[in-house]
Write a protein that holds these residues in place. Structure first.
Motif, PDB file in Angstrom:
ATOM      1  N   VAL A   1       0.830  -1.204   0.000  1.00  0.00           N
ATOM      2  CA  VAL A   1       0.000   0.000   0.000  1.00  0.00           C
ATOM      3  C   VAL A   1       0.863   1.252   0.000  1.00  0.00           C
ATOM      4  N   LEU A   2       1.907   1.269   0.854  1.00  0.00           N
ATOM      5  CA  LEU A   2       2.774   2.443   0.924  1.00  0.00           C
ATOM      6  C   LEU A   2       3.603   2.631  -0.338  1.00  0.00           C
ATOM      7  N   SER A   3       3.883   1.551  -1.051  1.00  0.00           N
ATOM      8  CA  SER A   3       4.697   1.670  -2.270  1.00  0.00           C
ATOM      9  C   SER A   3       3.986   2.460  -3.361  1.00  0.00           C
ATOM     10  N   ALA A   4       2.669   2.610  -3.218  1.00  0.00           N
ATOM     11  CA  ALA A   4       1.909   3.383  -4.212  1.00  0.00           C
ATOM     12  C   ALA A   4       2.050   4.877  -4.001  1.00  0.00           C
ATOM     13  N   GLY A   5       2.554   5.298  -2.837  1.00  0.00           N
ATOM     14  CA  GLY A   5       2.736   6.717  -2.575  1.00  0.00           C
ATOM     15  C   GLY A   5       2.530   7.056  -1.121  1.00  0.00           C
ATOM     16  N   PRO A   6       2.988   8.241  -0.683  1.00  0.00           N
ATOM     17  CA  PRO A   6       2.882   8.636   0.724  1.00  0.00           C
ATOM     18  C   PRO A   6       1.427   8.751   1.180  1.00  0.00           C
TER      19      PRO A   6
ATOM     20  N   THR B   1      -1.083   9.638   4.949  1.00  0.00           N
ATOM     21  CA  THR B   1      -1.161   9.916   6.378  1.00  0.00           C
ATOM     22  C   THR B   1      -1.488   8.613   7.096  1.00  0.00           C
ATOM     23  N   VAL B   2      -1.303   8.589   8.399  1.00  0.00           N
ATOM     24  CA  VAL B   2      -1.598   7.368   9.149  1.00  0.00           C
ATOM     25  C   VAL B   2      -3.076   7.007   9.057  1.00  0.00           C
ATOM     26  N   PRO B   3      -4.009   7.959   9.203  1.00  0.00           N
ATOM     27  CA  PRO B   3      -5.432   7.594   9.041  1.00  0.00           C
ATOM     28  C   PRO B   3      -5.738   7.061   7.636  1.00  0.00           C
ATOM     29  N   GLN B   4      -5.133   7.657   6.608  1.00  0.00           N
ATOM     30  CA  GLN B   4      -5.345   7.158   5.251  1.00  0.00           C
ATOM     31  C   GLN B   4      -4.825   5.732   5.108  1.00  0.00           C
ATOM     32  N   LEU B   5      -3.649   5.487   5.667  1.00  0.00           N
ATOM     33  CA  LEU B   5      -3.057   4.148   5.585  1.00  0.00           C
ATOM     34  C   LEU B   5      -3.947   3.141   6.313  1.00  0.00           C
ATOM     35  N   ARG B   6      -4.463   3.510   7.460  1.00  0.00           N
ATOM     36  CA  ARG B   6      -5.333   2.591   8.215  1.00  0.00           C
ATOM     37  C   ARG B   6      -6.567   2.236   7.389  1.00  0.00           C
ATOM     38  N   ARG B   7      -7.173   3.217   6.728  1.00  0.00           N
ATOM     39  CA  ARG B   7      -8.366   2.943   5.915  1.00  0.00           C
ATOM     40  C   ARG B   7      -8.035   2.016   4.757  1.00  0.00           C
ATOM     41  N   ARG B   8      -6.865   2.197   4.152  1.00  0.00           N
ATOM     42  CA  ARG B   8      -6.474   1.317   3.045  1.00  0.00           C
ATOM     43  C   ARG B   8      -6.276  -0.115   3.543  1.00  0.00           C
ATOM     44  N   LEU B   9      -5.679  -0.262   4.709  1.00  0.00           N
ATOM     45  CA  LEU B   9      -5.471  -1.601   5.263  1.00  0.00           C
ATOM     46  C   LEU B   9      -6.806  -2.262   5.596  1.00  0.00           C
ATOM     47  N   ILE B  10      -7.746  -1.481   6.129  1.00  0.00           N
ATOM     48  CA  ILE B  10      -9.079  -2.024   6.424  1.00  0.00           C
ATOM     49  C   ILE B  10      -9.747  -2.476   5.132  1.00  0.00           C
ATOM     50  N   ASP B  11      -9.545  -1.692   4.050  1.00  0.00           N
ATOM     51  CA  ASP B  11     -10.089  -2.083   2.742  1.00  0.00           C
ATOM     52  C   ASP B  11      -9.513  -3.418   2.278  1.00  0.00           C
ATOM     53  N   HIS B  12      -8.295  -3.732   2.740  1.00  0.00           N
ATOM     54  CA  HIS B  12      -7.653  -5.011   2.389  1.00  0.00           C
ATOM     55  C   HIS B  12      -7.972  -6.094   3.417  1.00  0.00           C
ATOM     56  N   GLY B  13      -8.905  -5.808   4.312  1.00  0.00           N
ATOM     57  CA  GLY B  13      -9.335  -6.819   5.267  1.00  0.00           C
ATOM     58  C   GLY B  13      -8.471  -6.920   6.510  1.00  0.00           C
ATOM     59  N   ILE B  14      -7.632  -5.902   6.770  1.00  0.00           N
ATOM     60  CA  ILE B  14      -6.757  -5.929   7.942  1.00  0.00           C
ATOM     61  C   ILE B  14      -7.290  -4.928   8.966  1.00  0.00           C
TER      62      ILE B  14
ATOM     63  N   THR C   1      10.438   7.141   5.535  1.00  0.00           N
ATOM     64  CA  THR C   1      11.016   8.477   5.544  1.00  0.00           C
ATOM     65  C   THR C   1       9.922   9.516   5.435  1.00  0.00           C
ATOM     66  N   ASP C   2      10.303  10.761   5.638  1.00  0.00           N
ATOM     67  CA  ASP C   2       9.377  11.891   5.526  1.00  0.00           C
ATOM     68  C   ASP C   2       9.365  12.368   4.077  1.00  0.00           C
ATOM     69  N   PRO C   3       8.241  12.243   3.372  1.00  0.00           N
ATOM     70  CA  PRO C   3       8.220  12.663   1.963  1.00  0.00           C
ATOM     71  C   PRO C   3       8.473  14.144   1.771  1.00  0.00           C
ATOM     72  N   GLU C   4       8.215  14.946   2.819  1.00  0.00           N
ATOM     73  CA  GLU C   4       8.451  16.387   2.715  1.00  0.00           C
ATOM     74  C   GLU C   4       9.924  16.731   2.877  1.00  0.00           C
TER      75      GLU C   4
END
Length: 373
Positions: free
Chosen positions: A42-47, A49-62, A83-86
């Motif tokens: 999921v992270l390899s697709a781009g930076p 936020t933590v809430p965004q990442l959590r929602r993507r993981l939930i979408d994958h059943g995690i 790392t920090d993308p900024e």
């Protein structure tokens, strides 16, 4: 704040996920349910936020809580996978191009809290005092300039001579008879006009001469061979000012460098007491230590010697300035033997409990900083 995955590759071996970011570092993660692999994908697709990442993981059943996810990210960050993308850019395309390889080297050591751009910016704001612009010193200077050190103070009193050309590549035939420190200043300004250079043409005759140059200095690079007391003077001045210093040189076939981190490592006075005890002892190598001190002093530093020592000293300076790893030679001799395939040895110094310089430096290091009201 968004989280970014560094350029990474991975493959699975049973329940173990093998991940590589650095081409020579293999990281093995226990991942029986493939949750970590999904997170990396999921992270390899781009930076995110933590809430965004959590929602993507939930979408994958995690199903994962915010606190659990933050802990996983902290673990991955400790492995230097995130790392920090900024913090990828210095903010100016010309600067990113100038420091392109620096940024990608620093990227291997960056974390979410300490970006590669922040490391380069520390160098751009750093001040290094270079004592001596001869063989080792001139090699160190070239590396400091390439790293982007923002301010460099030079000290030397010698003139360019034909014998220098075996190992000192800052100078040209037309420079023979000119003060080295002035030619080194000219080279630095021509290499990168943004570097603030101050040249001091004088000898070091006491600790006071070094102390007078230490204002706002972050690290000292010592490369002066005479008089014989000069290393002790540098040690005393730097210890009293709480400024780290790095020293490199050659004796016979032995190449050596060391550094002193005031208040944290033993100082050169401790090392000299240790050396004296070895010389006075009955060990098998005591005679060699005693006799070597009676041999005439001859400069045997050929080009590869000056280049190797200059590189190692510059690396140690880099460790002090950006702390991407602890100083390697703090309170220790790091040596290579040119007669034995450059085998490296690391010999730690024994702290001297009665050393006044170390005691005072520790007290200064432990003393809380005064806060103005």
């Amino acid at each position: 704040m968004k989280v970014a995955l560094k350029d990474s590759v991975w493959e699975r071996s049973g329940e173990t996920l093998i991940v590589m970011c650095d081409p020579v570092v293999q990281i093995e993660l226990v991942d029986p349910e493939e949750h970590v692999e999904t997170l990396l994908s999921v992270l390899s697709a781009g930076p995110l936020t933590v809430p965004q990442l959590r929602r993507r993981l939930i979408d994958h059943g995690i199903e994962v809580s915010m606190s659990e996810l933050r802990q996983v990210l902290a673990d991955l960050d400790s492995l230097r996978l995130l790392t920090d993308p900024e913090g990828q850019s210095l903010g100016d395309p010309a600067d990113d191009e100038r420091f392109h390889s620096n940024l990608f080297f620093f990227d291997l050591f960056s974390t979410m809290g300490y970006s590669r751009a922040a490391m380069q910016e520390r160098l751009l704001g750093a001040h290094v005092l270079q004592l001596g612009t001869g063989g080792v010193g001139s090699s160190v200077l070239q590396h400091l300039a390439g790293l982007g050190i923002g301010r460099i103070t030079l000290l030397d009193f010698d003139l360019v001579e034909p014998r220098n050309f075996a190992r000192q590549y800052l100078y040209r035939r037309a420079d023979i008879g000119s003060p080295k420190v002035r030619r080194a200043e000219h080279w630095l300004q021509a290499f990168d006009p943004r570097v603030h250079v101050e040249a001091v043409e004088q000898r070091v005759t006491s600790p006071r001469d070094v102390t007078a140059l230490l204002a706002d200095v972050d690290v000292v690079s010592a490369a002066i061979d005479s008089p014989k007391e000069v290393d002790g003077w540098v040690n005393e001045a730097c210890m009293e000012a709480s400024v780290p210093f790095v020293r490199g040189g050659i004796s016979g076939t032995r190449l050596r460098y060391y550094s002193v981190d005031p208040g944290k490592s033993p100082c050169l006075a401790c090392a000299q007491r240790m050396d004296d005890e070895i010389i006075a002892g009955a060990q098998a190598d005591a005679a060699a230590w005693r006799l070597s001190g009676r041999l005439p002093s001859v400069n045997r530093a050929i080009g590869p010697v000056a280049g190797l020592l200059g590189s190692m000293v510059a690396f140690e300076i880099l460790r002090y300035l950006i702390r991407y790893e602890p100083p390697h030679a703090a309170g220790a001799y790091v040596t290579w033997d040119a007669a034995d395939h450059l085998q490296q040895k690391h010999m730690s110094w024994t702290p001297d409990p009665s050393c006044r310089l170390c005691r005072d430096a520790r007290e200064r290091h432990a003393r809380p900083l005064a806060v103005s009201q």
